[in-house]
Design a protein around this motif. Structure first.
Motif, mmCIF file in Angstrom:
data_model
loop_
_atom_site.group_PDB
_atom_site.id
_atom_site.type_symbol
_atom_site.label_atom_id
_atom_site.label_comp_id
_atom_site.label_asym_id
_atom_site.label_seq_id
_atom_site.Cartn_x
_atom_site.Cartn_y
_atom_site.Cartn_z
ATOM 1 N N LEU A 26 55.890 -13.582 -18.600
ATOM 2 C CA LEU A 26 56.560 -13.787 -17.325
ATOM 3 C C LEU A 26 55.763 -13.094 -16.226
ATOM 4 O O LEU A 26 55.420 -11.922 -16.352
ATOM 5 C CB LEU A 26 57.974 -13.204 -17.369
ATOM 6 C CG LEU A 26 58.849 -13.621 -18.559
ATOM 7 C CD1 LEU A 26 60.237 -12.990 -18.436
ATOM 8 C CD2 LEU A 26 58.950 -15.132 -18.672
ATOM 9 N N ASN A 27 55.482 -13.820 -15.152
ATOM 10 C CA ASN A 27 54.794 -13.203 -14.005
ATOM 11 C C ASN A 27 55.846 -12.629 -13.072
ATOM 12 O O ASN A 27 56.539 -13.358 -12.369
ATOM 13 C CB ASN A 27 53.923 -14.222 -13.276
ATOM 14 C CG ASN A 27 52.981 -13.545 -12.291
ATOM 15 O OD1 ASN A 27 52.900 -12.322 -12.238
ATOM 16 N ND2 ASN A 27 52.268 -14.331 -11.515
ATOM 17 N N THR A 28 55.983 -11.318 -13.089
ATOM 18 C CA THR A 28 56.984 -10.655 -12.275
ATOM 19 C C THR A 28 56.287 -10.037 -11.063
ATOM 20 O O THR A 28 55.520 -10.707 -10.385
ATOM 21 C CB THR A 28 57.787 -9.649 -13.108
ATOM 22 O OG1 THR A 28 56.928 -8.649 -13.652
ATOM 23 C CG2 THR A 28 58.491 -10.367 -14.241
ATOM 24 N N SER A 29 56.521 -8.799 -10.743
ATOM 25 C CA SER A 29 55.908 -8.196 -9.558
ATOM 26 C C SER A 29 56.248 -6.718 -9.526
ATOM 27 O O SER A 29 57.321 -6.304 -9.988
ATOM 28 C CB SER A 29 56.443 -8.858 -8.282
ATOM 29 O OG SER A 29 56.036 -8.136 -7.130
ATOM 30 N N ILE A 30 55.359 -5.931 -8.925
ATOM 31 C CA ILE A 30 55.698 -4.519 -8.715
ATOM 32 C C ILE A 30 56.873 -4.377 -7.763
ATOM 33 O O ILE A 30 57.506 -3.313 -7.709
ATOM 34 C CB ILE A 30 54.500 -3.706 -8.198
ATOM 35 C CG1 ILE A 30 54.032 -4.212 -6.823
ATOM 36 C CG2 ILE A 30 53.373 -3.687 -9.216
ATOM 37 C CD1 ILE A 30 53.115 -3.246 -6.106
ATOM 38 N N ASN A 31 57.207 -5.445 -7.026
ATOM 39 C CA ASN A 31 58.349 -5.353 -6.116
ATOM 40 C C ASN A 31 59.674 -5.252 -6.862
ATOM 41 O O ASN A 31 60.699 -4.947 -6.242
ATOM 42 C CB ASN A 31 58.354 -6.542 -5.162
ATOM 43 C CG ASN A 31 57.249 -6.422 -4.138
ATOM 44 O OD1 ASN A 31 57.320 -5.621 -3.223
ATOM 45 N ND2 ASN A 31 56.187 -7.197 -4.317
ATOM 46 N N ALA A 32 59.660 -5.473 -8.171
ATOM 47 C CA ALA A 32 60.833 -5.175 -8.980
ATOM 48 C C ALA A 32 61.100 -3.676 -9.024
ATOM 49 O O ALA A 32 62.213 -3.244 -9.353
ATOM 50 C CB ALA A 32 60.648 -5.715 -10.391
ATOM 51 N N HIS A 33 60.090 -2.879 -8.691
ATOM 52 C CA HIS A 33 60.199 -1.416 -8.735
ATOM 53 C C HIS A 33 60.100 -0.757 -7.364
ATOM 54 O O HIS A 33 60.630 0.340 -7.163
ATOM 55 C CB HIS A 33 59.072 -0.838 -9.606
ATOM 56 C CG HIS A 33 58.981 -1.440 -10.970
ATOM 57 N ND1 HIS A 33 59.904 -1.199 -11.961
ATOM 58 C CD2 HIS A 33 58.079 -2.295 -11.520
ATOM 59 C CE1 HIS A 33 59.571 -1.862 -13.058
ATOM 60 N NE2 HIS A 33 58.463 -2.535 -12.814
#
Length: 250
Positions: A134-141
């Motif tokens: 899954l391509n997520t993002s550091i913006n989840a953190h």
């Protein structure tokens, strides 16, 4: 022999940026490949770039029906699927005052709902074993201003790498996530930033990255390639952050 020799792979959102670069690396490592996109121009460019042996299909990530059709197409062409890189997504950054219900629903449909139901539709198609990235993002953190909805979609998507690993590992399907930091891709051209401000915005972003530059699609693709390959067989429900140290700054 390539690291993905004989593997059958799907890359959603694979006609530009990280997806297209990952497609190139997968091909170089011996994978058979189906790529999806939405923009007719980038679909045509990707087909020309990747060659006639790669199937490039139009599919709207927001549409559950389109995801079901895609799963059927994969079953017809490949029989089974060894690798899925779920990369399609949109990034909208605006203040909370500017969000509308339609904008909110579209972001969650593209970034979470569509991929979720694609996974559901692919359950009878996945080989055993299979790897889903899954391509997520550091913006989840990272609590970046104006990213409230985008970050929420990526946090939800990231969590699926853990919950679905727990649920589906017994079926031979393992999930992992790659979380890029700021990468120089066409995604940044879709943020609605006027050209006159673009240089300053880029400078401000770079100032938050200890490595002192944007990442490249190739650098993200290398992490995806590892998670797709048998080298990561014991890597389950994990997240690889590739961000030039951006999250060191909170």
């Amino acid at each position: 022999m390539g690291r993905l020799q004989g593997k059958r792979a799907l890359i959603t959102g694979g006609t530009s940026g990280i997806g297209l670069e990952t497609a190139k690396q997968f091909l170089a490592e011996g994978a058979q490949l189906i790529v999806t996109g939405l923009n007719p121009a980038t679909i045509a460019t990707a087909q020309a770039t990747l060659g006639e042996n790669v199937t490039v299909l139009a599919a709207d990530s927001a549409s559950v029906e389109a995801q079901q059709r895609l799963a059927h197409e994969i079953s017809t062409r490949f029989g089974e699927l060894d690798i899925a890189f779920l990369n399609a997504g949109i990034s909208v950054w605006v203040p909370i005052e500017e969000w509308t219900e339609d904008m909110f629903d579209r972001s969650f449909a593209v970034n979470v709902k569509g991929p979720y139901f694609l996974i559901q539709a692919l359950l009878p198609v996945f080989a055993q074993p299979a790897s889903v990235i899954l391509n997520t993002s550091i913006n989840a953190h990272v609590g970046a201003a104006r990213s409230s909805v985008y970050a929420a979609t990526k946090a939800a998507f990231l969590n699926l790498s853990k919950t679905l690993s727990s649920e589906l590992l017994s079926r031979g399907i393992r999930f992992n996530a790659v979380s890029p930091g700021p990468v120089e891709t066409p995604l940044y051209d879709k943020l609605g930033i006027p050209d006159v401000y673009r240089a300053q915005v880029n400078k401000d972003i770079v100032n938050t990255i200890p490595a002192g530059r944007f990442g490249t699609p190739a650098e993200i693709a290398k992490a995806v390639l590892y998670l797709a390959s048998d080298e990561s067989a014991w890597t389950i429900g994990a997240e690889i952050v590739v961000d030039g140290g951006r999250t060191l700054n909170g």
